[in-house]
Every structure is written in structure tokens, then in C-alpha cells.
Design an enzyme around this catalytic site. Sequence first.
Site, PDB file in Angstrom:
ATOM      1  N   LYS A 162      -2.911   0.834   1.175  1.00  0.00           N
ATOM      2  CA  LYS A 162      -3.441   0.072   2.617  1.00  0.00           C
ATOM      3  C   LYS A 162      -4.785   0.322   2.403  1.00  0.00           C
ATOM      4  CE  LYS A 162       0.431   0.603   5.774  1.00  0.00           C
ATOM      5  NZ  LYS A 162       0.571  -0.568   6.324  1.00  0.00           N
TER       6      LYS A 162
ATOM      7  N   CYS B  44       6.617  -6.848   7.757  1.00  0.00           N
ATOM      8  CA  CYS B  44       6.600  -5.264   7.705  1.00  0.00           C
ATOM      9  C   CYS B  44       7.870  -4.845   8.029  1.00  0.00           C
ATOM     10  CB  CYS B  44       5.680  -4.670   8.907  1.00  0.00           C
ATOM     11  SG  CYS B  44       5.704  -3.081   9.060  1.00  0.00           S
TER      12      CYS B  44
ATOM     13  N   THR C  80       9.646   3.595   4.399  1.00  0.00           N
ATOM     14  CA  THR C  80       8.784   4.552   4.976  1.00  0.00           C
ATOM     15  C   THR C  80       9.817   5.739   5.637  1.00  0.00           C
ATOM     16  OG1 THR C  80       8.740   3.608   6.987  1.00  0.00           O
ATOM     17  CG2 THR C  80       6.804   3.063   5.308  1.00  0.00           C
TER      18      THR C  80
ATOM     19  N   CYS D  47       9.485  -1.861   1.794  1.00  0.00           N
ATOM     20  CA  CYS D  47       8.129  -1.798   2.364  1.00  0.00           C
ATOM     21  C   CYS D  47       7.222  -2.725   1.823  1.00  0.00           C
ATOM     22  CB  CYS D  47       7.633  -0.315   2.300  1.00  0.00           C
ATOM     23  SG  CYS D  47       6.105  -0.089   2.911  1.00  0.00           S
TER      24      CYS D  47
ATOM     25  N   THR E 165       9.196  -1.578   8.510  1.00  0.00           N
ATOM     26  CA  THR E 165       9.371  -0.328   9.531  1.00  0.00           C
ATOM     27  C   THR E 165       9.127  -1.036  11.062  1.00  0.00           C
ATOM     28  OG1 THR E 165       8.166   1.156   7.926  1.00  0.00           O
ATOM     29  CG2 THR E 165       8.276   1.643  10.209  1.00  0.00           C
TER      30      THR E 165
ATOM     31  N   ARG F 282       3.019   2.258  12.980  1.00  0.00           N
ATOM     32  CA  ARG F 282       4.523   2.272  13.365  1.00  0.00           C
ATOM     33  C   ARG F 282       5.140   3.645  12.862  1.00  0.00           C
ATOM     34  NH1 ARG F 282       0.911  -1.060  12.004  1.00  0.00           N
ATOM     35  NH2 ARG F 282       1.472  -1.172   9.792  1.00  0.00           N
TER      36      ARG F 282
END
Lengths: 243, 243
Positions: A166, A83, A127, A197, A85, A49
Site C-alpha cells: 500500500k 476490497c 487479511t 486481498c 476485507t 477495515r
Amino acid sequence: MSRAVGVLGGMGPEATLDFFAKVLRRAGAGSDQEHLRLLIDNNPGVPDRNAALSGRGESPGPVLAQMARGLQASGADFLVMVCNTAHAFEDDILNATSLPFVSLIEETRDAVLRERPALRRVGLLATNACLDAGLYQSAFAPHDVRTLTLEGASLERFMELLYRIKAGNTGPDVRAEMRSLALELVDAGAEVLVAGCTEVPLVLGAQDVPAPLVNSTDVLVERTLQYARGLAPLPERSVETPA
Amino acid sequence: MSRAVGVLGGMGPEATLDFFAKVLRRAGAGSDQEHLRLLIDNNPGVPDRNAALSGRGESPGPVLAQMARGLQASGADFLVMVCNTAHAFEDDILNATSLPFVSLIEETRDAVLRERPALRRVGLLATNACLDAGLYQSAFAPHDVRTLTLEGASLERFMELLYRIKAGNTGPDVRAEMRSLALELVDAGAEVLVAGCTEVPLVLGAQDVPAPLVNSTDVLVERTLQYARGLAPLPERSVETPA
């Protein structure tokens, strides 16, 4: 039987697992049959993204649209996406199916305003792509709430932390760095912090910061349970245009 | 991109969560994009497998068939099911789609035989319906392995424990009782134990018993990763008729 929840996930997989685990914990079910039906598309192949929104990669829109159609075909009654974003591509999802879509951004904003109705300044741990797309800023603007964000080197450190999370690193160093970034926002005047986030709550809890922390994953879990059980009317199908 | 895994789940939800968590841990991925795509239908509305097999409830077959079709429509390349007992309805799944189906029973048997090639007696921690359907017995019979099972009051205690685990109770009492049932099988001569119900490993680990414990969930996790990454040929679509 409650409504079946379609979950657009895999962004990242750990955040989707966190959502799934929390839905089970909070469901308070005494047997299999009292739990919710969750249709989860944990698709780590969704294009990045952040890369897409900064013009360095393909749009995740078409993949998200395909996932949404598959979830509808499998029997989902409404959709959620784990998510923040990726909500920049919400229109692609809405256009792909006839299902109601529960916006993580709008639900989180509403939870923040319930927590502090006279709020003036909210701090966003989000983000750079989420910030660039103005998702939270445009959600809070009509409520006269100023959004404080990480910038420059702090934002770069934040992004670096997310990719470490991640990659499976949620150790003490990562936790300490996330906490220090959160404190920067509190020092700048944030009365409430948004973990905006889904990787953030994997390393930051309410006990780590001196201001209320609203965790977007927790908000989505609670609201998903309410919508699935028919305790709240599902959102109308309308697209809020980002400012 | 690896093959997409369709997961028939929700039987129970905690076992499906356990499977999902273990796939993420074992994938050893360094970024979102290296993880597997998992399409999970966590459907706690699947009719009770034990009630159906004992003639006290409707068959889960049609619901499992519908789930399998939905997973195929969503893009699954092969199917797995995180419930041993539900494999009694494997034919309904095979007849519903054109996808390969990875049998938890056969994979677990193969893992046991790899662990102990000259095995004579295996102990089964499995539901009464799984035992009545002869799933493991018919899988081991061609290999001249005798299956030892809980019976009478012990089997009743085992079933009661499973429903307590499904209700969220995985505390020390439940663990101690599961361990004592496992020891009964060892005392009866089992050289290897099979945790042949996906709730068992939630309360019993290898360290708890004096014989090797083969955990059907762990086996399925390992094999799912291998099939998804093309490291093993997917099983042929054939139905093994239970003895």
C-alpha cells in the site's frame, strides 16, 4: 449502451487502479464508445477495515453506505467493491441503496469451484480481519471445502507485506516474501490458492506458485464485464449471513 | 482530509486511466489514507467531441452536465476534465453545478508560460475540433504568443493516429508517426510543444522531441494535487469567452 458500474474503491488506491486498468484491457474495445461506463469512488478515507474489525477503530460502514448512495445518484446500475476485507460491511452497502451488489467473495468462490469442482482444500491469502470475519470460510463451508489460512507469525508477515504494498513497495523482496507465504499454504495441502486481498496480485502471479492461483481482482474484472454487458443475470439482493 | 476531486473522464478511457495512475504516483502517499479522494466518471458514452464540433453529431454538453451534477452529488469539491477538446463545452459544466472547474486549457497555457516566459511561438498537438474551437489560440492570444498548428494532410494523419491510440494501438509505428508530426511543428518554429490532447502523451515523451514538451495530462495531475491539498486557491467561477 451497457450497464454502468459503480465501483467502491480506494481500499487501496493501487488495487482500484489495477481493477480499472484490467477492465480496459479486457473490454477489447475498438473505440471510446465500446468501453464500459465506470463510476469510481476512489476513497482512501474509508476507515481502516482491519483496525475496525479488531475493535481498534471506527467502522467503515457509514462511509461505504454514503459512497454507495453517491454512486447510485451518479447513475450506477450495479455496485462492486475492490476490497475483500470490506465485504464484512456488505450489509451497510445493501441497506444504503436499491442497487444489485456483486460480491467479490462469492464470485471468487464460484470461480475457484469452476476451476476445481472436486476441491477439498483451498488456501486463502487474506487479511486477518477478512479471516476473522469468516468471509471466505462461510462462503466455502456449504461446499465442503476446507480453508487453509496463514497463522501466527506468517499472518503477521503477510499483514506487514500488505502495508508495504500500500506504501508503493512492490519490489523483488516483497514478491519473494509473498511467494514464500503462498508456498506455506501449498505445503499445508492447498490444492488451489485464492489471492483474496486486492493487494496480493500486485506482487504475486500464477507463474510464482505450483498450484492454481485464483486472483479475486481478475475474477471481479471478468464478471463485471459480463454483468455490464448483460451476459449474466445480476445477483439477487440477498445478504448471506457469515457463519 | 484533502478536497475530493471530481473527474469527468472516459474521453478516452485510456487517458483517464493515465491520469489516475499519475495522480497515485505523484501523491507520494505512504498509506491509503494519505491518498486523494478521486470521484471518476469514466463515461465512454459521451458523444464524440470532434463529430459534434464539426456538425456531424449530437452535442456532448448535456451528458457532461449530467456527469458534473452526479460528481457533485457524490461529494466532489471541485471538477477537472481529462480531455482537451471537451473543454469547448465547459459552459455546460459550469452551468450544471456550483463547483469550481479547473480548466485543463488554462492550466496548460500557464505551465507553458512558466516554462518559457518570453515565448513567441507554441506548437499545438491538438485535435481539429480543439483547434476549430480556438481553445488554445484564445488562451495564448492575450499573451502575444503565436500558435502553430498541424494543417491539411498532417492534421488528418494526426486525427487518424488518435483513433488508433483510442483503439489500443500505442506501438512503435504510432509513436514514430506522432514524433514526425511533432517535428513538423518544431521545424515550423515552435519553441515549445503542447501535447494538447490526452491521447498524445500515451505515445510521445519529452525524450522524443528536440523542444520542451508540455504534457497537458501531467499539468493537470500536478495542479489537481495542489488544489486538492489546498496549496493553491481554486479558480474563480468565470467563463472565458473563446475569441
